[in-house]
Design a protein around this motif. Structure first.
Motif, PDB file in Angstrom:
ATOM      1  N   GLU A   4       0.799  -1.227   0.000  1.00 38.53           N
ATOM      2  CA  GLU A   4       0.000   0.000   0.000  1.00 38.53           C
ATOM      3  C   GLU A   4       0.831   1.276   0.000  1.00 38.53           C
ATOM      4  OE1 GLU A   4      -3.320   1.944   2.940  1.00 38.53           O
ATOM      5  OE2 GLU A   4      -3.707  -0.002   2.049  1.00 38.53           O
ATOM      6  N   ASN A   5       1.933   1.328   0.755  1.00 41.82           N
ATOM      7  CA  ASN A   5       2.652   2.589   0.934  1.00 41.82           C
ATOM      8  C   ASN A   5       4.110   2.505   0.514  1.00 41.82           C
ATOM      9  OD1 ASN A   5       0.331   3.530   2.222  1.00 41.82           O
ATOM     10  ND2 ASN A   5       1.150   3.212   4.280  1.00 41.82           N
ATOM     11  N   ILE A   6       4.603   3.602  -0.060  1.00 40.82           N
ATOM     12  CA  ILE A   6       6.031   3.893  -0.130  1.00 40.82           C
ATOM     13  C   ILE A   6       6.273   5.014   0.868  1.00 40.82           C
ATOM     14  CG2 ILE A   6       7.984   4.469  -1.611  1.00 40.82           C
ATOM     15  CD1 ILE A   6       6.202   3.878  -4.029  1.00 40.82           C
ATOM     16  N   VAL A   7       7.214   4.811   1.777  1.00 42.44           N
ATOM     17  CA  VAL A   7       7.404   5.741   2.889  1.00 42.44           C
ATOM     18  C   VAL A   7       8.810   6.332   2.843  1.00 42.44           C
ATOM     19  CG1 VAL A   7       7.294   6.027   5.394  1.00 42.44           C
ATOM     20  CG2 VAL A   7       5.818   4.335   4.265  1.00 42.44           C
ATOM     21  N   TRP A   8       8.866   7.675   2.826  1.00 36.26           N
ATOM     22  CA  TRP A   8      10.115   8.417   2.893  1.00 36.26           C
ATOM     23  C   TRP A   8      10.229   9.054   4.280  1.00 36.26           C
ATOM     24  CZ3 TRP A   8       7.357   8.016  -1.547  1.00 36.26           C
ATOM     25  CH2 TRP A   8       8.010   7.980  -2.786  1.00 36.26           C
ATOM     26  N   GLU A  37       0.785  12.989   3.005  1.00 33.49           N
ATOM     27  CA  GLU A  37       0.471  11.784   2.245  1.00 33.49           C
ATOM     28  C   GLU A  37      -0.180  12.169   0.925  1.00 33.49           C
ATOM     29  OE1 GLU A  37      -0.607   8.303   5.348  1.00 33.49           O
ATOM     30  OE2 GLU A  37      -1.994   9.997   5.393  1.00 33.49           O
ATOM     31  N   ALA A  38       0.088  11.394  -0.110  1.00 41.68           N
ATOM     32  CA  ALA A  38      -0.538  11.597  -1.417  1.00 41.68           C
ATOM     33  C   ALA A  38      -0.816  10.230  -2.027  1.00 41.68           C
ATOM     34  CB  ALA A  38       0.362  12.417  -2.330  1.00 41.68           C
ATOM     35  N   ARG A  39      -1.810  10.176  -2.886  1.00 50.56           N
ATOM     36  CA  ARG A  39      -2.199   8.907  -3.504  1.00 50.56           C
ATOM     37  C   ARG A  39      -1.866   8.907  -4.990  1.00 50.56           C
ATOM     38  NH1 ARG A  39      -7.405   5.823  -1.613  1.00 50.56           N
ATOM     39  NH2 ARG A  39      -5.844   5.516   0.036  1.00 50.56           N
ATOM     40  N   LEU A  40      -1.165   7.871  -5.401  1.00 52.24           N
ATOM     41  CA  LEU A  40      -0.857   7.652  -6.809  1.00 52.24           C
ATOM     42  C   LEU A  40      -1.824   6.595  -7.323  1.00 52.24           C
ATOM     43  CD1 LEU A  40       0.986   8.151  -9.247  1.00 52.24           C
ATOM     44  CD2 LEU A  40       2.547   6.427  -8.326  1.00 52.24           C
ATOM     45  N   GLN A  41      -2.842   7.035  -8.058  1.00 55.82           N
ATOM     46  CA  GLN A  41      -3.856   6.120  -8.581  1.00 55.82           C
ATOM     47  C   GLN A  41      -3.341   5.493  -9.866  1.00 55.82           C
ATOM     48  OE1 GLN A  41      -6.871   6.144  -6.636  1.00 55.82           O
ATOM     49  NE2 GLN A  41      -7.247   4.165  -7.615  1.00 55.82           N
ATOM     50  N   LEU A  42      -3.218   4.179  -9.886  1.00 52.67           N
ATOM     51  CA  LEU A  42      -2.642   3.468 -11.026  1.00 52.67           C
ATOM     52  C   LEU A  42      -3.698   2.856 -11.927  1.00 52.67           C
ATOM     53  CD1 LEU A  42       0.173   1.762  -8.954  1.00 52.67           C
ATOM     54  CD2 LEU A  42       0.469   3.647 -10.563  1.00 52.67           C
ATOM     55  N   ALA A  43      -4.839   2.504 -11.354  1.00 57.15           N
ATOM     56  CA  ALA A  43      -5.994   1.985 -12.080  1.00 57.15           C
ATOM     57  C   ALA A  43      -7.194   2.207 -11.165  1.00 57.15           C
ATOM     58  CB  ALA A  43      -5.821   0.503 -12.418  1.00 57.15           C
ATOM     59  N   PHE A  47      -3.742   1.395  -6.333  1.00 61.52           N
ATOM     60  CA  PHE A  47      -3.093   2.644  -5.968  1.00 61.52           C
ATOM     61  C   PHE A  47      -1.894   2.356  -5.077  1.00 61.52           C
ATOM     62  CE2 PHE A  47      -6.120   1.809  -2.570  1.00 61.52           C
ATOM     63  CZ  PHE A  47      -5.377   2.071  -1.432  1.00 61.52           C
ATOM     64  N   LEU A  48      -1.028   3.341  -4.977  1.00 55.79           N
ATOM     65  CA  LEU A  48       0.040   3.356  -3.986  1.00 55.79           C
ATOM     66  C   LEU A  48      -0.028   4.696  -3.273  1.00 55.79           C
ATOM     67  CD1 LEU A  48       3.103   1.873  -5.925  1.00 55.79           C
ATOM     68  CD2 LEU A  48       1.932   0.827  -3.973  1.00 55.79           C
ATOM     69  N   ASP A  49       0.060   4.676  -1.955  1.00 59.68           N
ATOM     70  CA  ASP A  49       0.106   5.917  -1.193  1.00 59.68           C
ATOM     71  C   ASP A  49       1.556   6.272  -0.918  1.00 59.68           C
ATOM     72  OD1 ASP A  49      -2.597   6.235  -1.204  1.00 59.68           O
ATOM     73  OD2 ASP A  49      -2.918   5.503   0.835  1.00 59.68           O
ATOM     74  N   LEU A  50       1.862   7.545  -1.034  1.00 58.94           N
ATOM     75  CA  LEU A  50       3.195   8.080  -0.789  1.00 58.94           C
ATOM     76  C   LEU A  50       3.145   8.778   0.561  1.00 58.94           C
ATOM     77  CD1 LEU A  50       3.597   9.761  -4.303  1.00 58.94           C
ATOM     78  CD2 LEU A  50       3.981   7.351  -3.700  1.00 58.94           C
ATOM     79  N   CYS A  51       3.937   8.318   1.526  1.00 57.34           N
ATOM     80  CA  CYS A  51       3.844   8.802   2.902  1.00 57.34           C
ATOM     81  C   CYS A  51       5.169   9.427   3.326  1.00 57.34           C
ATOM     82  CB  CYS A  51       3.487   7.658   3.844  1.00 57.34           C
ATOM     83  SG  CYS A  51       1.966   6.800   3.393  1.00 57.34           S
ATOM     84  N   GLY A 123       2.890   3.461 -15.150  1.00 52.36           N
ATOM     85  CA  GLY A 123       2.635   4.748 -14.538  1.00 52.36           C
ATOM     86  C   GLY A 123       3.943   5.474 -14.336  1.00 52.36           C
ATOM     87  N   PRO A 124       3.958   6.564 -13.570  1.00 49.81           N
ATOM     88  CA  PRO A 124       5.168   7.393 -13.480  1.00 49.81           C
ATOM     89  C   PRO A 124       6.341   6.732 -12.773  1.00 49.81           C
ATOM     90  CG  PRO A 124       3.477   8.184 -11.960  1.00 49.81           C
ATOM     91  CD  PRO A 124       2.823   7.159 -12.828  1.00 49.81           C
ATOM     92  N   ILE A 125       6.085   5.749 -11.891  1.00 54.40           N
ATOM     93  CA  ILE A 125       7.178   5.016 -11.259  1.00 54.40           C
ATOM     94  C   ILE A 125       7.389   3.729 -12.040  1.00 54.40           C
ATOM     95  CG2 ILE A 125       8.070   3.948  -9.167  1.00 54.40           C
ATOM     96  CD1 ILE A 125       6.240   5.692  -7.524  1.00 54.40           C
ATOM     97  N   ALA A 126       8.560   3.602 -12.659  1.00 56.29           N
ATOM     98  CA  ALA A 126       8.846   2.413 -13.460  1.00 56.29           C
ATOM     99  C   ALA A 126       9.146   1.217 -12.574  1.00 56.29           C
ATOM    100  CB  ALA A 126      10.023   2.687 -14.390  1.00 56.29           C
ATOM    101  N   ALA A 127       9.941   1.432 -11.527  1.00 61.24           N
ATOM    102  CA  ALA A 127      10.394   0.312 -10.706  1.00 61.24           C
ATOM    103  C   ALA A 127      10.784   0.804  -9.322  1.00 61.24           C
ATOM    104  CB  ALA A 127      11.578  -0.394 -11.364  1.00 61.24           C
ATOM    105  N   LEU A 128      10.763  -0.140  -8.395  1.00 62.31           N
ATOM    106  CA  LEU A 128      11.228   0.077  -7.024  1.00 62.31           C
ATOM    107  C   LEU A 128      12.343  -0.941  -6.760  1.00 62.31           C
ATOM    108  CD1 LEU A 128       7.710   0.387  -5.390  1.00 62.31           C
ATOM    109  CD2 LEU A 128       9.360   2.261  -5.635  1.00 62.31           C
ATOM    110  N   PRO A 129      13.592  -0.612  -7.040  1.00 68.43           N
ATOM    111  CA  PRO A 129      14.691  -1.536  -6.790  1.00 68.43           C
ATOM    112  C   PRO A 129      14.971  -1.620  -5.278  1.00 68.43           C
ATOM    113  CG  PRO A 129      15.269   0.103  -8.461  1.00 68.43           C
ATOM    114  CD  PRO A 129      14.046   0.588  -7.761  1.00 68.43           C
TER     115      PRO A 129
END
Length: 233
Positions: A4-8, A37-43, A47-51, A123-129
């Motif tokens: 659900e989340n990517i957290v910085w 927090e912001a939501r990246l709606q992919l479909a 979604f992925l939330d950015l926290c 979407g705008p994020i290609a990958a999470l290595p």
């Protein structure tokens, strides 16, 4: 469970969160002094939330997770947009590579990628290595806790993706060195309704319980030591 989340970790949540929300065209959800927090709606249902929670100090440990952004034929235009939003060019020892390395306003490095077939529909994020001591093992672990499935990656490392085929790849990359200290970026998963106690199952899969007493989430580490949180249903 689902990813659900990517957290910085953030010294200034509003500044860092606003940068990433604008960079990724994500919709702001929460704007408080200690949390953005912001939501990246992919479909429609993906979604992925950015926290961006406030921390007293940033981790000095080598980063083990970062976002790779879609560039492709628009790589330079994307990089120019990000530079205009407050990013800076960064040298992480990449040498002569076909991608552009930048850093966000708090120094977190990320890449704007070249054109690759595996990034279609991300979407705008290609990958999470994500760095891993054993990529094949950790790919199985993350597939089990996210529901994401194996997919063709951009290299030889194992990769996972949402079963709908949208959104970024989670790439398990051979770590250049063993983990040191706390990760400045991490992922959160949310358990499904009916999943009450998942701790024993996760520990049995190789996770380590790090904490969570008194919190509405559990703090664990994957088999390579990368922190993640398990949120309530």
């Amino acid at each position: 469970m689902r990813l659900e989340n990517i957290v910085w970790d953030a010294l200034d949540p509003r500044r860092l969160g606003s940068f990433w929300a604008e960079a990724l065209d994500a919709e702001p959800l929460t704007d408080q002094p200690d949390l953005f927090e912001a939501r990246l709606q992919l479909a429609d249902d993906v979604f992925l939330d950015l926290c961006f929670p406030r921390v007293p100090e940033k981790s000095s440990s080598p980063p083990r997770l970062h976002p790779d952004l879609v560039g492709g034929p628009r790589q330079q235009a994307v990089a120019d947009k990000l530079l205009g939003l407050g990013a800076v060019r960064a040298d992480v020892g990449q040498g002569d590579v076909p991608w552009v390395v930048l850093a966000d306003p708090e120094g977190n490095a990320f890449c704007v990628m070249d054109d690759r077939a595996s990034y279609t529909g991300t979407g705008p994020i290609a990958a999470l290595p994500l760095d891993s001591a054993d990529p094949e093992r950790d790919a199985e672990f993350w597939a089990a806790i996210t529901g994401w499935v194996p997919c063709p990656g951009s290299g030889d490392m194992p990769a996972l993706r949402h079963p709908s085929g949208v959104g970024p790849l989670l790439e398990l990359c051979p770590e250049p060195e063993p983990k040191q200290g706390k990760n400045g970026l991490h992922l959160d998963v949310r358990r499904d309704v009916g999943e009450v106690d998942v701790t024993d199952r996760l520990v049995g899969m190789g996770a380590s319980l790090l904490g969570g007493d008194g919190l509405p989430w559990l703090v664990l580490a994957d088999p390579s030591g990368n922190e993640f949180c398990v949120l309530d249903a």
